[in-house]
Structures are given as C-alpha cells and as structure tokens.
Design a protein around this motif. Sequence first.
Motif, PDB file in Angstrom:
ATOM      1  N   ASP A   1       8.396  19.996   2.422  1.00 29.78           N
ATOM      2  CA  ASP A   1       7.723  19.865   1.122  1.00 29.78           C
ATOM      3  C   ASP A   1       6.284  19.376   1.238  1.00 29.78           C
ATOM      4  OD1 ASP A   1       9.990  20.593  -0.508  1.00 29.78           O
ATOM      5  OD2 ASP A   1      10.866  18.655   0.030  1.00 29.78           O
ATOM      6  N   ILE A   2       5.844  19.072   2.447  1.00 29.14           N
ATOM      7  CA  ILE A   2       4.467  18.592   2.630  1.00 29.14           C
ATOM      8  C   ILE A   2       3.460  19.644   2.174  1.00 29.14           C
ATOM      9  CG2 ILE A   2       2.766  17.944   4.400  1.00 29.14           C
ATOM     10  CD1 ILE A   2       4.934  16.441   5.850  1.00 29.14           C
ATOM     11  N   LYS A   3       3.870  20.898   2.144  1.00 28.48           N
ATOM     12  CA  LYS A   3       2.975  21.967   1.681  1.00 28.48           C
ATOM     13  C   LYS A   3       2.537  21.766   0.231  1.00 28.48           C
ATOM     14  CE  LYS A   3       6.944  24.862   0.449  1.00 28.48           C
ATOM     15  NZ  LYS A   3       7.693  26.100   0.768  1.00 28.48           N
ATOM     16  N   HIS A   4       3.273  20.941  -0.526  1.00 28.41           N
ATOM     17  CA  HIS A   4       2.938  20.706  -1.932  1.00 28.41           C
ATOM     18  C   HIS A   4       2.007  19.508  -2.128  1.00 28.41           C
ATOM     19  CE1 HIS A   4       5.954  23.628  -3.094  1.00 28.41           C
ATOM     20  NE2 HIS A   4       6.911  22.945  -2.506  1.00 28.41           N
ATOM     21  N   VAL A   5       1.669  18.812  -1.055  1.00 27.65           N
ATOM     22  CA  VAL A   5       0.939  17.544  -1.167  1.00 27.65           C
ATOM     23  C   VAL A   5      -0.393  17.692  -1.898  1.00 27.65           C
ATOM     24  CG1 VAL A   5      -0.372  15.879   0.206  1.00 27.65           C
ATOM     25  CG2 VAL A   5       2.027  16.306   0.734  1.00 27.65           C
ATOM     26  N   ASP A   6      -1.183  18.689  -1.530  1.00 28.02           N
ATOM     27  CA  ASP A   6      -2.495  18.856  -2.168  1.00 28.02           C
ATOM     28  C   ASP A   6      -2.357  19.069  -3.675  1.00 28.02           C
ATOM     29  OD1 ASP A   6      -3.860  18.536   0.204  1.00 28.02           O
ATOM     30  OD2 ASP A   6      -3.934  20.684   0.647  1.00 28.02           O
ATOM     31  N   GLU A   7      -1.369  19.842  -4.066  1.00 29.43           N
ATOM     32  CA  GLU A   7      -1.140  20.099  -5.487  1.00 29.43           C
ATOM     33  C   GLU A   7      -0.716  18.822  -6.210  1.00 29.43           C
ATOM     34  OE1 GLU A   7       1.276  23.354  -8.265  1.00 29.43           O
ATOM     35  OE2 GLU A   7       1.732  23.151  -6.127  1.00 29.43           O
ATOM     36  N   ILE A   8       0.105  18.016  -5.554  1.00 27.78           N
ATOM     37  CA  ILE A   8       0.565  16.750  -6.147  1.00 27.78           C
ATOM     38  C   ILE A   8      -0.611  15.807  -6.375  1.00 27.78           C
ATOM     39  CG2 ILE A   8       1.917  14.664  -5.703  1.00 27.78           C
ATOM     40  CD1 ILE A   8       3.890  16.494  -4.145  1.00 27.78           C
TER      41      ILE A   8
ATOM     42  N   SER B   1      -1.486   9.993   2.689  1.00 29.58           N
ATOM     43  CA  SER B   1      -0.556   8.927   2.298  1.00 29.58           C
ATOM     44  C   SER B   1       0.682   9.495   1.616  1.00 29.58           C
ATOM     45  CB  SER B   1      -1.254   7.922   1.378  1.00 29.58           C
ATOM     46  OG  SER B   1      -1.607   8.517   0.137  1.00 29.58           O
ATOM     47  N   VAL B   2       0.493  10.536   0.801  1.00 27.98           N
ATOM     48  CA  VAL B   2       1.636  11.167   0.138  1.00 27.98           C
ATOM     49  C   VAL B   2       2.527  11.850   1.172  1.00 27.98           C
ATOM     50  CG1 VAL B   2       2.340  12.946  -1.504  1.00 27.98           C
ATOM     51  CG2 VAL B   2       0.407  11.457  -2.039  1.00 27.98           C
ATOM     52  N   ALA B   3       1.902  12.529   2.131  1.00 25.10           N
ATOM     53  CA  ALA B   3       2.673  13.185   3.193  1.00 25.10           C
ATOM     54  C   ALA B   3       3.467  12.166   3.999  1.00 25.10           C
ATOM     55  CB  ALA B   3       1.736  13.970   4.110  1.00 25.10           C
ATOM     56  N   GLN B   4       2.882  10.992   4.215  1.00 25.06           N
ATOM     57  CA  GLN B   4       3.576   9.952   4.974  1.00 25.06           C
ATOM     58  C   GLN B   4       4.813   9.460   4.234  1.00 25.06           C
ATOM     59  OE1 GLN B   4       2.876   9.148   8.059  1.00 25.06           O
ATOM     60  NE2 GLN B   4       4.581   7.693   8.143  1.00 25.06           N
ATOM     61  N   LYS B   5       4.714   9.329   2.913  1.00 23.01           N
ATOM     62  CA  LYS B   5       5.880   8.918   2.118  1.00 23.01           C
ATOM     63  C   LYS B   5       7.008   9.938   2.271  1.00 23.01           C
ATOM     64  CE  LYS B   5       4.239   5.167   0.153  1.00 23.01           C
ATOM     65  NZ  LYS B   5       3.040   5.049   0.992  1.00 23.01           N
ATOM     66  N   ILE B   6       6.649  11.210   2.292  1.00 28.60           N
ATOM     67  CA  ILE B   6       7.655  12.262   2.457  1.00 28.60           C
ATOM     68  C   ILE B   6       8.300  12.166   3.836  1.00 28.60           C
ATOM     69  CG2 ILE B   6       7.984  14.757   2.647  1.00 28.60           C
ATOM     70  CD1 ILE B   6       5.835  15.107   0.503  1.00 28.60           C
ATOM     71  N   LYS B   7       7.485  11.978   4.864  1.00 31.03           N
ATOM     72  CA  LYS B   7       8.013  11.879   6.227  1.00 31.03           C
ATOM     73  C   LYS B   7       8.947  10.692   6.388  1.00 31.03           C
ATOM     74  CE  LYS B   7       3.940  13.999   8.407  1.00 31.03           C
ATOM     75  NZ  LYS B   7       2.770  13.743   9.289  1.00 31.03           N
ATOM     76  N   GLU B   8       8.682   9.618   5.661  1.00 29.64           N
ATOM     77  CA  GLU B   8       9.492   8.402   5.768  1.00 29.64           C
ATOM     78  C   GLU B   8      10.751   8.451   4.911  1.00 29.64           C
ATOM     79  OE1 GLU B   8       6.732   5.394   4.636  1.00 29.64           O
ATOM     80  OE2 GLU B   8       5.686   5.375   6.568  1.00 29.64           O
ATOM     81  N   GLY B   9      10.947   9.541   4.177  1.00 31.13           N
ATOM     82  CA  GLY B   9      12.125   9.659   3.320  1.00 31.13           C
ATOM     83  C   GLY B   9      12.045   8.804   2.077  1.00 31.13           C
ATOM     84  N   LYS B  10      10.827   8.525   1.615  1.00 33.97           N
ATOM     85  CA  LYS B  10      10.630   7.644   0.465  1.00 33.97           C
ATOM     86  C   LYS B  10      10.155   8.396  -0.777  1.00 33.97           C
ATOM     87  CE  LYS B  10       9.424   3.599   3.291  1.00 33.97           C
ATOM     88  NZ  LYS B  10       8.351   2.627   3.619  1.00 33.97           N
ATOM     89  N   ALA B  11      10.388   9.687  -0.828  1.00 34.50           N
ATOM     90  CA  ALA B  11       9.879  10.477  -1.950  1.00 34.50           C
ATOM     91  C   ALA B  11      10.964  11.370  -2.537  1.00 34.50           C
ATOM     92  CB  ALA B  11       8.695  11.328  -1.496  1.00 34.50           C
ATOM     93  N   VAL B  12      10.834  11.622  -3.825  1.00 31.25           N
ATOM     94  CA  VAL B  12      11.704  12.556  -4.541  1.00 31.25           C
ATOM     95  C   VAL B  12      10.830  13.671  -5.088  1.00 31.25           C
ATOM     96  CG1 VAL B  12      13.064  12.860  -6.648  1.00 31.25           C
ATOM     97  CG2 VAL B  12      13.518  10.928  -5.144  1.00 31.25           C
ATOM     98  N   ILE B  13      11.304  14.888  -4.967  1.00 32.46           N
ATOM     99  CA  ILE B  13      10.537  16.032  -5.441  1.00 32.46           C
ATOM    100  C   ILE B  13      11.419  16.908  -6.322  1.00 32.46           C
ATOM    101  CG2 ILE B  13      11.091  17.600  -3.522  1.00 32.46           C
ATOM    102  CD1 ILE B  13       8.084  18.426  -3.577  1.00 32.46           C
ATOM    103  N   ALA B  14      10.803  17.566  -7.278  1.00 31.06           N
ATOM    104  CA  ALA B  14      11.498  18.545  -8.119  1.00 31.06           C
ATOM    105  C   ALA B  14      10.866  19.904  -7.856  1.00 31.06           C
ATOM    106  CB  ALA B  14      11.374  18.177  -9.594  1.00 31.06           C
ATOM    107  N   VAL B  15      11.700  20.907  -7.612  1.00 27.50           N
ATOM    108  CA  VAL B  15      11.213  22.260  -7.343  1.00 27.50           C
ATOM    109  C   VAL B  15      12.099  23.261  -8.073  1.00 27.50           C
ATOM    110  CG1 VAL B  15      10.225  21.720  -5.081  1.00 27.50           C
ATOM    111  CG2 VAL B  15      12.619  22.405  -5.245  1.00 27.50           C
ATOM    112  N   THR B  16      11.567  24.448  -8.294  1.00 26.88           N
ATOM    113  CA  THR B  16      12.367  25.515  -8.885  1.00 26.88           C
ATOM    114  C   THR B  16      13.173  26.204  -7.790  1.00 26.88           C
ATOM    115  OG1 THR B  16      10.685  27.234  -8.562  1.00 26.88           O
ATOM    116  CG2 THR B  16      10.544  25.911 -10.580  1.00 26.88           C
TER     117      THR B  16
END
Length: 319
Positions: free
Chosen positions: A15-22, A44-59
């Motif tokens: 999901d890091i591909k969505h970081v710039d948009e976020i 920093s957002v990408a790091q949160k994802i790598k650490e398992g500290k993020a929730v994302i919603a996708v279609t």
Amino acid sequence: MENQMIFVRIATVADIKHVDEIVKETESSAIARGSGIAKRSPESVAQKIKEGKAVIAVTGRGEWVGFSYFEVWENNSFVSNSGLIVAPTFRNAGVAKAIKDRIFKISRRIYPEAKIFSITSGAAIMKMNAQLGFEPVTFDQITHDEHFWEGCKSCVNYNILEGKKRCNCLCTAMLFDPHKQNFNSYALTPASEKCEITLDCIACPKLSLAVGAEGTNAICSALTDILWFSEYTFPIESNLPDPVKMTVTNVNMDARQNCNSKECRFTVNIVYDHSYTEKEIINTIRNHTRCRFTVRQDVFNVSIIDDTVYEQQLVLNNC
C-alpha cells in the motif's frame, strides 16, 4: 460514487504506492477547512505502514479510499490515533467511522493498558471519539513526549500552542482511559472470541475462448481455488495471531466421470476473530476465487479463548 465494496484493513507494504496521494489529500483538506495540521512526509507515512501501525481503506479495484495510523509514546503508556483522512469521492459514506473504529480496536488490543488520545479540530472526529468513550481533556493529560510535540511544529497554529505553554490550542485533545470504570465496557472480548463459517464450494470446468484450445477441467479449477484457500493470508495486526484461518476439507467429485466431471465439490472451514467481519471475509474470497459457494447456515460456533492466556501473549509479543 458508484456502489462498490470498500475494504478497511491493516495497511501492508504493497500500500506504500498510495502514500503520495494520502499526504497530498491530507494537506489539501486542511487548507480547504482552514485548519492547522501537522505536516507528514511521504517517508513518515510509509514508515507507519512498514511498522504495521496503519489502517487503509481501498476499493475492490485497489483504489485508495482512506487512511489512519497510530503511534506509541512514553514506553507504551500512551497511544495516539492520528492522520484520519478520506478521499473526497468517498466521504459521507461511513468510511471515516469504519477506519476510526479499526484503528481504535488495534490500539486497544495491542496496548490494553495504554491511554489512547486524539487531537482534532473536526467536529465529526470529536463525535466519533465520544462514541468510543473518549473525553475532552487538557493537553497536560496526554503524552509529554517531546517527539510528539515536535510534530506540531509544522502546524500553522504552533505559535498559539507555544504561547499557551502547551496547555491548549485550537485543537481539542480527547482521551480514552481504560482504567476508568465507565470505559470498561469496551473490553477485549472481541479479540478473544472466535467465530466459524463453513462454505460449500463447487468448481466447474472453465471453457477456453481460443478456437480449438481446450479449457480447464473441474479438478484443475478446484485445485487453483484450493491452493488459494491454503496459502492466502489476511493482512494481520502487528504481533497478533492470524485473524482468519481457512482449511479445505471434503473434496469430492464424480469418480465415474473422472477428469470429465462437470463439477468438483469441496468444503472450506473458516475460523476468524473480530479483526474481520464475515462480510469482509466473504467478499475477499469472492474477489480471489472462481468457484461458486454458499455459506452453510446450520453452522454457528463461537469459542472463547482464555483471556489470561491471550493477554499474556500480547505482553510477550510487545516486550
């Protein structure tokens, strides 16, 4: 927004591909509201994802819908729930609440003794916080960790915060204290409760669209789906057991017709906790398999894992 399925789940490295948009949407939304916000870099957002500290919603097609993350402070004494943002196209559809609920549950499950706080100027988020048991507090009741307050320096209202010696600002601090008696109703029972689904599946031959080419028989079609059921892993929360376990049983076909059988039947037993809803699990299966399946209605098993054992496992995993 067309009627489509939205998945709210733990963010993964994919999901890091969505970081710039976020990051872009977070900044533009703050400007549109005329409110201050601590700026977050893509790194920093990408790091949160790598650490398992993020929730994302996708279609179902992988389009980004929403995002949030949490961070831990003062040796696990505090957990912040931050960065909640929803793409404009998907607002007013309940996505923000679904993300907020998920990030809060993760925080409670991994750090059951921690106080959870949220700083916001948005009335909608304040309302969601209140529904979860948060109460407005002064800033001196949340973390004093300097690294947290460093993040506020990029906010346009930082001079107000400093001028008031971090006692308050234009944002409202809200706190969930698990040690208060009236908050004990939001316990960890959802994390320790296991539910079960049984699927009756039917795989059929797949015809080839190419002229003169042979299609795939029912056995091969079934094997493709069986392999998926055996290997697929639902995104999991950091340091927690797999939330969904799928086991294929009772594979049957008409032995008289051998490879020319018109169908191959098999059963899938699914045991899951409340990290995922039944609807989310079923839709994930539907998006990844070709077999037809029905949910067996006569199966409803709920087993309770000993809470003491579960909490001990959380403590060990977070040492």
